[in-house]
Design an enzyme around this catalytic site. Structure first.
Site, PDB file in Angstrom:
ATOM      1  N   ASP A  94       0.858  -1.196   0.000  1.00 42.21           N
ATOM      2  CA  ASP A  94       0.000   0.000   0.000  1.00 42.21           C
ATOM      3  C   ASP A  94       0.889   1.239   0.000  1.00 42.21           C
ATOM      4  O   ASP A  94       1.239   1.732   1.064  1.00 42.21           O
ATOM      5  CB  ASP A  94      -0.918  -0.028   1.227  1.00 42.21           C
ATOM      6  N   GLU A 151      -2.245  10.450  -0.119  1.00 34.10           N
ATOM      7  CA  GLU A 151      -3.527   9.741  -0.256  1.00 34.10           C
ATOM      8  C   GLU A 151      -4.031   9.239   1.093  1.00 34.10           C
ATOM      9  O   GLU A 151      -5.227   9.276   1.381  1.00 34.10           O
ATOM     10  CB  GLU A 151      -3.375   8.543  -1.206  1.00 34.10           C
ATOM     11  N   GLU A 152      -3.099   8.748   1.926  1.00 33.92           N
ATOM     12  CA  GLU A 152      -3.521   8.058   3.142  1.00 33.92           C
ATOM     13  C   GLU A 152      -4.264   8.982   4.115  1.00 33.92           C
ATOM     14  O   GLU A 152      -5.096   8.526   4.885  1.00 33.92           O
ATOM     15  CB  GLU A 152      -2.322   7.405   3.835  1.00 33.92           C
ATOM     16  N   ASP A 201      -4.625   0.153  -6.257  1.00 36.33           N
ATOM     17  CA  ASP A 201      -4.380   0.410  -4.832  1.00 36.33           C
ATOM     18  C   ASP A 201      -5.031  -0.667  -3.960  1.00 36.33           C
ATOM     19  O   ASP A 201      -5.762  -0.361  -3.027  1.00 36.33           O
ATOM     20  CB  ASP A 201      -4.889   1.821  -4.462  1.00 36.33           C
ATOM     21  N   HIS A 259      -1.894  -1.282   6.316  1.00 35.05           N
ATOM     22  CA  HIS A 259      -1.751  -0.255   7.370  1.00 35.05           C
ATOM     23  C   HIS A 259      -1.110  -0.786   8.658  1.00 35.05           C
ATOM     24  O   HIS A 259      -1.376  -0.268   9.737  1.00 35.05           O
ATOM     25  CB  HIS A 259      -3.108   0.397   7.706  1.00 35.05           C
TER      26      HIS A 259
HETATM   27 ZN   LIG Z   1      -3.549   2.783  -0.543  1.00 39.00          ZN
END
Ligand SMILES: [Zn+2]
Length: 478
Positions: free
Chosen positions: A294, A329-330, A364, A436
């Site tokens: 990710d 993005e996160e 993604d 994550h």
């Molecule tokens: Zn991502």
């Protein structure tokens, strides 16, 4: 006689030119080139692997606005130039960066026990001495929303819901609301802090971080994810009739004048350079692992697919193929339109061109195999869809049952503004074991699966970019 001779000569000339035509093979069709791209990627191209390996090794974690993220973007731009892409540039935009500090958690009553926690992105620090309170357990976010105002004063709200494992990742969409909206709902009822069972499908003692949503310009209370076994432990203690008190500590902070950036690179179209097929992925990552799945692999997949198209010996496509490696993005705040993140920044900087963005997609969801393709509704039943299906079915990609309405966090702002989306759907059943967490590292990437992704992207993007298909307007019935 003379006439007869010249007729004979003309006939001979015609015959020999026909021979010449027969000797020269016809140019390959778009479908043949798509098959060639697909098979070349499956044959083991090195770029995708080299890209994700170097990105995650050189820069490690790449939180939005960090020095690591900036350096990764500079590196990516230099690599894209060296690979031969055109129009390579970096587009910078301002953000408020969030920085994880030191953090910890523990059960303090009935007896002392350590907890494994991670502060949620964008959440504020605790007081310097930490905070402590009785835990109130809610099975779901909906249950928390039922709690009366003031009922959590001085206490800590805990949403214990479990994410459901599914192939299409739908379990994430259902579970993630607790992470996004939970802190504000808890604060509204007077809570000191918010914790939730990690949004993930594993039972490792690793918390899954992720961003939480700003309400009125801030996250109101410190918010944390508990590893799933720690969430179980608190639930079992409570089931034994114990009042559970926990202590939480975080020194998270904000950097107000930070910036992030998108990296743009083109394979210019030979007929319609102003028409763009856009391939998106994000360069930033969470801070605990190295952002391999990710979304290091996403950036690798789209770059490798575009490079195969750039290097085609026969012809470059009619339309431009654009790679956009998004920043920030996160920590995106999709519910706060205009809030700075890569997807909005690209929209703002390219407003005038959006009507000529003919198709957009995003990679993604890690590196597991693509199993399905969703196309825009306008072309679902078209000859284009039939051709794509013929090329992708042999590598295990079937047409999706529904048209693509979304493609990913970064490209969705433009999709909502009318740019048609496609989605190469990946198997997401293992992805949320690692997503994550500190376990998101390069060793989780399977090269064969990575190549299958590149194959699907290269073939589809080539077919779309070398076509004149209008993905916006439904074809008239025939
Ligand atoms: Zn991502």
């Amino acid at each position: 006689m003379r006439v007869t001779l010249s007729l004979l000569l003309m006939t001979l000339a015609l015959l020999s030119s026909a021979d010449a035509r027969r000797a020269e093979p016809p140019p390959p069709t778009d479908e043949q080139i798509a098959v060639q791209l697909r098979d070349e990627a499956l044959g083991g191209e090195d770029l995708a692997w080299d890209w994700v390996s170097e990105l995650t090794t050189r820069f490690g974690p790449r939180p939005a606005g960090s020095d690591n993220e900036h350096r990764a973007a500079e590196w990516a731009a230099a690599r894209l130039k060296a690979l031969g892409f055109a129009n390579v540039h970096v587009e910078t935009f301002p953000i408020t960066a969030w920085v994880r500090g030191v953090e910890s958690g523990e059960i303090v009553a009935p007896v002392l026990q350590p907890l494994v926690v991670a502060a949620l992105g964008e959440s504020p620090p605790t007081p310097p001495a930490g905070l402590e309170g009785e835990v109130v357990i809610f099975p779901t976010l909906a249950d928390l929303k039922q709690a009366p105002p003031g009922s959590l004063t001085g206490r800590i709200a805990f949403v214990a819901a479990r994410m459901v494992r599914t192939q299409d990742g739908a379990g994430y969409g259902a579970a993630v609301e607790a992470r996004s909206d939970g802190p504000a709902e808890a604060a509204r009822r007077g809570a000191l802090a918010f914790v939730l069972r990690s949004v993930g499908t594993d039972s490792n003692r690793l918390p899954h971080t992720g961003t939480t949503v700003y309400v009125d310009g801030r996250v109101a209370v410190p918010a944390f994810a508990l590893s799933s076994p720690d969430a179980d432990q608190i639930e079992r203690l409570a089931a034994l009739g114990e009042k559970v008190r926990i202590r939480l500590y975080s020194t998270a902070s904000y950097v107000k004048d930070a910036h992030s950036q998108n990296v743009v690179a083109d394979v210019p179209g030979r007929v319609h350079p102003d028409e763009v097929v856009l391939l998106g992925a994000h360069l930033d990552s969470w801070d605990q692992g190295t952002g391999a799945i990710d979304d290091g692999t996403g950036t690798a997949i789209i770059t490798a697919a575009a490079k195969l198209i750039l290097d085609l010996p026969q012809r470059v496509p009619r339309r431009t193929v654009r790679v956009v490696l998004y920043g920030s993005e996160e920590v995106a705040q999709p519910l706060a339109p205009g809030f700075a993140f890569g997807g909005h920044a690209y929209m703002d900087g390219h407003k005038a061109e959006l009507a000529r963005h003919v198709l957009a997609g995003e990679s993604d969801l890690g590196t597991d195999r693509v199993y399905s393709l969703a196309l825009p509704a306008a072309v679902e039943k078209s000859a284009f869809a039939t051709t794509v299906a013929r090329v992708l079915e042999p590598i295990g990609v079937l047409p999706a049952r529904e048209a693509a309405r979304h493609a990913g966090t970064d490209v969705d702002p433009m999709v909502e503004a009318g740019v048609p989306a496609f989605a190469l759907l990946q198997d997401g059943s293992q992805y949320f074991d690692i997503h994550h967490t500190a376990n998101d590292t390069l060793d989780k990437v399977d090269r064969e699966q990575l190549d299958q992704n590149v194959a699907a992207w290269a073939a589809l993007v080539w077919l779309a970019a070398d076509s004149e298909v209008d993905f916006r307007t439904p074809a008239t019935a025939h």
